[in-house]
Scaffold this motif. Structure first.
Motif, PDB file in Angstrom:
ATOM      1  N   ARG A   1       0.845  -1.203   0.000  1.00  0.00           N
ATOM      2  CA  ARG A   1       0.000   0.000   0.000  1.00  0.00           C
ATOM      3  C   ARG A   1       0.881   1.253   0.000  1.00  0.00           C
ATOM      4  NH1 ARG A   1      -5.483  -0.754   3.640  1.00  0.00           N
ATOM      5  NH2 ARG A   1      -5.978  -2.905   3.062  1.00  0.00           N
ATOM      6  N   MET A   2       1.949   1.218   0.799  1.00  0.00           N
ATOM      7  CA  MET A   2       2.850   2.369   0.868  1.00  0.00           C
ATOM      8  C   MET A   2       3.541   2.618  -0.473  1.00  0.00           C
ATOM      9  SD  MET A   2       2.846   4.055   3.708  1.00  0.00           S
ATOM     10  CE  MET A   2       4.336   4.996   3.377  1.00  0.00           C
ATOM     11  N   ARG A   3       3.875   1.557  -1.176  1.00  0.00           N
ATOM     12  CA  ARG A   3       4.512   1.731  -2.480  1.00  0.00           C
ATOM     13  C   ARG A   3       3.624   2.540  -3.420  1.00  0.00           C
ATOM     14  NH1 ARG A   3       8.748  -1.704  -4.109  1.00  0.00           N
ATOM     15  NH2 ARG A   3       9.400  -3.244  -2.566  1.00  0.00           N
ATOM     16  N   ILE A   4       2.330   2.230  -3.424  1.00  0.00           N
ATOM     17  CA  ILE A   4       1.412   2.957  -4.294  1.00  0.00           C
ATOM     18  C   ILE A   4       1.269   4.400  -3.829  1.00  0.00           C
ATOM     19  CG2 ILE A   4      -0.948   3.071  -5.179  1.00  0.00           C
ATOM     20  CD1 ILE A   4       0.719   0.778  -6.338  1.00  0.00           C
ATOM     21  N   LEU A   5       1.219   4.621  -2.520  1.00  0.00           N
ATOM     22  CA  LEU A   5       1.129   5.991  -2.011  1.00  0.00           C
ATOM     23  C   LEU A   5       2.370   6.796  -2.373  1.00  0.00           C
ATOM     24  CD1 LEU A   5      -0.447   5.540   1.544  1.00  0.00           C
ATOM     25  CD2 LEU A   5      -1.572   6.282  -0.578  1.00  0.00           C
ATOM     26  N   ARG A   6       3.547   6.188  -2.267  1.00  0.00           N
ATOM     27  CA  ARG A   6       4.780   6.905  -2.630  1.00  0.00           C
ATOM     28  C   ARG A   6       4.791   7.219  -4.113  1.00  0.00           C
ATOM     29  NH1 ARG A   6       7.297   3.215   1.241  1.00  0.00           N
ATOM     30  NH2 ARG A   6       7.876   1.823  -0.486  1.00  0.00           N
ATOM     31  N   PHE A   7       4.348   6.273  -4.937  1.00  0.00           N
ATOM     32  CA  PHE A   7       4.264   6.512  -6.378  1.00  0.00           C
ATOM     33  C   PHE A   7       3.328   7.684  -6.680  1.00  0.00           C
ATOM     34  CE2 PHE A   7       1.185   5.282  -9.841  1.00  0.00           C
ATOM     35  CZ  PHE A   7       1.881   5.857 -10.876  1.00  0.00           C
ATOM     36  N   LEU A   8       2.173   7.725  -6.015  1.00  0.00           N
ATOM     37  CA  LEU A   8       1.176   8.740  -6.317  1.00  0.00           C
ATOM     38  C   LEU A   8       1.522  10.106  -5.732  1.00  0.00           C
ATOM     39  CD1 LEU A   8      -2.086   6.667  -5.745  1.00  0.00           C
ATOM     40  CD2 LEU A   8      -1.255   7.539  -7.932  1.00  0.00           C
ATOM     41  N   LEU A   9       2.066  10.125  -4.519  1.00  0.00           N
ATOM     42  CA  LEU A   9       2.189  11.385  -3.783  1.00  0.00           C
ATOM     43  C   LEU A   9       3.623  11.877  -3.624  1.00  0.00           C
ATOM     44  CD1 LEU A   9      -0.578  10.457  -1.248  1.00  0.00           C
ATOM     45  CD2 LEU A   9      -0.651  12.468  -2.725  1.00  0.00           C
ATOM     46  N   GLY A  10       4.600  11.030  -3.896  1.00  0.00           N
ATOM     47  CA  GLY A  10       5.986  11.466  -3.879  1.00  0.00           C
ATOM     48  C   GLY A  10       6.375  12.188  -2.604  1.00  0.00           C
ATOM     49  N   ASP A  11       7.043  13.340  -2.771  1.00  0.00           N
ATOM     50  CA  ASP A  11       7.542  14.100  -1.622  1.00  0.00           C
ATOM     51  C   ASP A  11       6.425  14.630  -0.731  1.00  0.00           C
ATOM     52  OD1 ASP A  11      10.110  13.685  -2.507  1.00  0.00           O
ATOM     53  OD2 ASP A  11      10.291  15.640  -3.494  1.00  0.00           O
ATOM     54  N   TYR A  12       5.216  14.796  -1.277  1.00  0.00           N
ATOM     55  CA  TYR A  12       4.114  15.301  -0.468  1.00  0.00           C
ATOM     56  C   TYR A  12       3.731  14.331   0.654  1.00  0.00           C
ATOM     57  CZ  TYR A  12       3.127  19.022  -3.854  1.00  0.00           C
ATOM     58  OH  TYR A  12       3.196  20.130  -4.652  1.00  0.00           O
ATOM     59  N   LEU A  13       4.032  13.051   0.476  1.00  0.00           N
ATOM     60  CA  LEU A  13       3.602  12.056   1.462  1.00  0.00           C
ATOM     61  C   LEU A  13       4.144  12.359   2.855  1.00  0.00           C
ATOM     62  CD1 LEU A  13       1.922   9.480   1.727  1.00  0.00           C
ATOM     63  CD2 LEU A  13       3.992   8.161   1.219  1.00  0.00           C
ATOM     64  N   ALA A  14       5.340  12.927   2.933  1.00  0.00           N
ATOM     65  CA  ALA A  14       5.946  13.248   4.235  1.00  0.00           C
ATOM     66  C   ALA A  14       5.144  14.299   4.994  1.00  0.00           C
ATOM     67  CB  ALA A  14       7.379  13.715   4.034  1.00  0.00           C
ATOM     68  N   GLN A  15       4.307  15.065   4.297  1.00  0.00           N
ATOM     69  CA  GLN A  15       3.516  16.117   4.945  1.00  0.00           C
ATOM     70  C   GLN A  15       2.137  15.629   5.376  1.00  0.00           C
ATOM     71  OE1 GLN A  15       3.445  19.775   2.501  1.00  0.00           O
ATOM     72  NE2 GLN A  15       5.054  18.853   1.229  1.00  0.00           N
ATOM     73  N   LEU A  16       1.808  14.380   5.079  1.00  0.00           N
ATOM     74  CA  LEU A  16       0.441  13.893   5.238  1.00  0.00           C
ATOM     75  C   LEU A  16       0.299  12.887   6.372  1.00  0.00           C
ATOM     76  CD1 LEU A  16      -0.283  13.339   1.439  1.00  0.00           C
ATOM     77  CD2 LEU A  16      -0.984  15.289   2.837  1.00  0.00           C
ATOM     78  N   GLN A  17      -0.929  12.755   6.857  1.00  0.00           N
ATOM     79  CA  GLN A  17      -1.260  11.682   7.782  1.00  0.00           C
ATOM     80  C   GLN A  17      -1.419  10.403   6.955  1.00  0.00           C
ATOM     81  OE1 GLN A  17      -4.518  12.682  10.541  1.00  0.00           O
ATOM     82  NE2 GLN A  17      -4.356  14.793   9.764  1.00  0.00           N
ATOM     83  N   VAL A  18      -0.525   9.470   7.153  1.00  0.00           N
ATOM     84  CA  VAL A  18      -0.474   8.298   6.290  1.00  0.00           C
ATOM     85  C   VAL A  18      -1.590   7.308   6.594  1.00  0.00           C
ATOM     86  CG1 VAL A  18       0.927   6.293   5.624  1.00  0.00           C
ATOM     87  CG2 VAL A  18       1.991   8.550   5.851  1.00  0.00           C
ATOM     88  N   ARG A  19      -1.931   7.147   7.862  1.00  0.00           N
ATOM     89  CA  ARG A  19      -2.891   6.100   8.233  1.00  0.00           C
ATOM     90  C   ARG A  19      -4.237   6.243   7.505  1.00  0.00           C
ATOM     91  NH1 ARG A  19      -2.303   1.334   8.887  1.00  0.00           N
ATOM     92  NH2 ARG A  19      -0.363   2.018   9.849  1.00  0.00           N
ATOM     93  N   PRO A  20      -4.861   7.429   7.453  1.00  0.00           N
ATOM     94  CA  PRO A  20      -6.129   7.526   6.709  1.00  0.00           C
ATOM     95  C   PRO A  20      -5.984   7.176   5.231  1.00  0.00           C
ATOM     96  CG  PRO A  20      -5.832   9.442   8.113  1.00  0.00           C
ATOM     97  CD  PRO A  20      -4.540   8.696   8.127  1.00  0.00           C
ATOM     98  N   LEU A  21      -4.827   7.480   4.648  1.00  0.00           N
ATOM     99  CA  LEU A  21      -4.610   7.149   3.251  1.00  0.00           C
ATOM    100  C   LEU A  21      -4.457   5.641   3.066  1.00  0.00           C
ATOM    101  CD1 LEU A  21      -2.129  10.007   2.292  1.00  0.00           C
ATOM    102  CD2 LEU A  21      -4.536   9.828   1.662  1.00  0.00           C
ATOM    103  N   LEU A  22      -3.745   4.994   3.989  1.00  0.00           N
ATOM    104  CA  LEU A  22      -3.627   3.535   3.934  1.00  0.00           C
ATOM    105  C   LEU A  22      -4.995   2.873   4.048  1.00  0.00           C
ATOM    106  CD1 LEU A  22      -0.474   2.989   6.177  1.00  0.00           C
ATOM    107  CD2 LEU A  22      -0.636   2.513   3.731  1.00  0.00           C
TER     108      LEU A  22
END
Length: 258
Positions: A210-231
């Motif tokens: 799941r994280m791989r897809i989030l990193r692909f989609l959101l790139g550097d922005y992911l570090a600014q986000l709450q990851v759990r709701p996205l997962l």
């Protein structure tokens, strides 16, 4: 609203490779384009093709296998701002043509009426000056040429992760979607048709995937986000230990102004 410049996938290369390995998007896109361009296969004339945002050339290689165009007929011009990717594309595609591959980091001038095929596969998300870029590519078409491009809309199940992520930052998506492309084409008075092409994304349902897809989609922005709701958004697509996400992208076939 300004949009981000062309995106370099280098920092997320492994995550992009994971996406590519677990989707049939590229195959479905290639088949759809090949069908649109089938008339060129029946001719004996040269095929002058501009690939705008070619990346490493892996998608174009797949497309050319579907078209079956003879290397003697194909003349390739590649535009890609990331030099390492462009070098890979030139090397990968050199065997597809008997002519020297022309490559550039940006759209060259003096290309009006030059190309029988213009391809821009899933690149307009990140292209600044969208309307101007589209106008330049339309102008590059020969009178009977075709410009084909694919891009996801806001209804895509993948774009849903962008919508959710950037909502957390209280901002709009900083990338273009199909809706932006269509609005720009209409503003230009372009002649085009649009169709949806379905594809699937499927992979074993573990958190790292799941994280791989989030990193692909959101790139550097992911570090600014709450990851759990996205997962947890993946839960909608989870069954029997696998994520299976069925969605679609929009394909535009754009005709010469001539």
């Amino acid at each position: 609203m300004s949009k981000s410049p062309v995106r370099d996938f280098g920092p997320i290369a492994d995550d992009y490779a994971f996406f590519e390995a677990h989707t049939d998007e590229m195959e479905q896109d290639a088949r759809a384009y090949a069908e649109c361009l089938a008339a060129l296969t029946r001719s004996e004339d040269p095929i002058r093709m501009l690939d705008f945002g070619c990346g490493t050339g892996s998608f174009t290689e797949r497309l050319l296998k579907h078209t079956g165009w003879p290397p003697a007929r194909l003349q390739l011009t590649l535009v890609e701002p990331v030099e390492t990717a462009r070098r890979q594309a030139v090397a990968r595609l050199a065997g597809s043509t008997e002519h020297a591959v022309v490559d550039s980091g940006s759209m060259p001038s003096g290309l009006a009426g030059r190309f029988d095929v213009v391809l821009a596969n899933h690149v307009f998300y990140y292209v600044p000056g969208l309307q101007g870029a589209l106008a330049a590519l339309i102008d590059a078409l020969a009178p009977s040429g075709l410009f084909v491009t694919a891009i996801a809309s806001r209804s895509s199940k993948l774009i849903a992760f962008w919508i959710a992520g950037f909502r957390m930052l209280d901002r709009e998506i900083p990338y273009h979607t199909s809706e932006d492309v269509e609005a720009a084409l209409q503003a230009l008075g372009a002649r085009y048709r649009k169709a949806q092409v379905a594809f699937d994304v499927a992979f074993p349902d573990v958190e790292e995937n799941r994280m791989r897809i989030l990193r692909f989609l959101l790139g550097d922005y992911l570090a600014q986000l709450q990851v759990r709701p996205l997962l947890e958004l993946f839960d909608l697509h989870s069954r029997a230990g696998r994520i299976h996400l069925s969605t679609a992208c929009d394909h535009f076939t754009i005709f010469s102004r001539s």
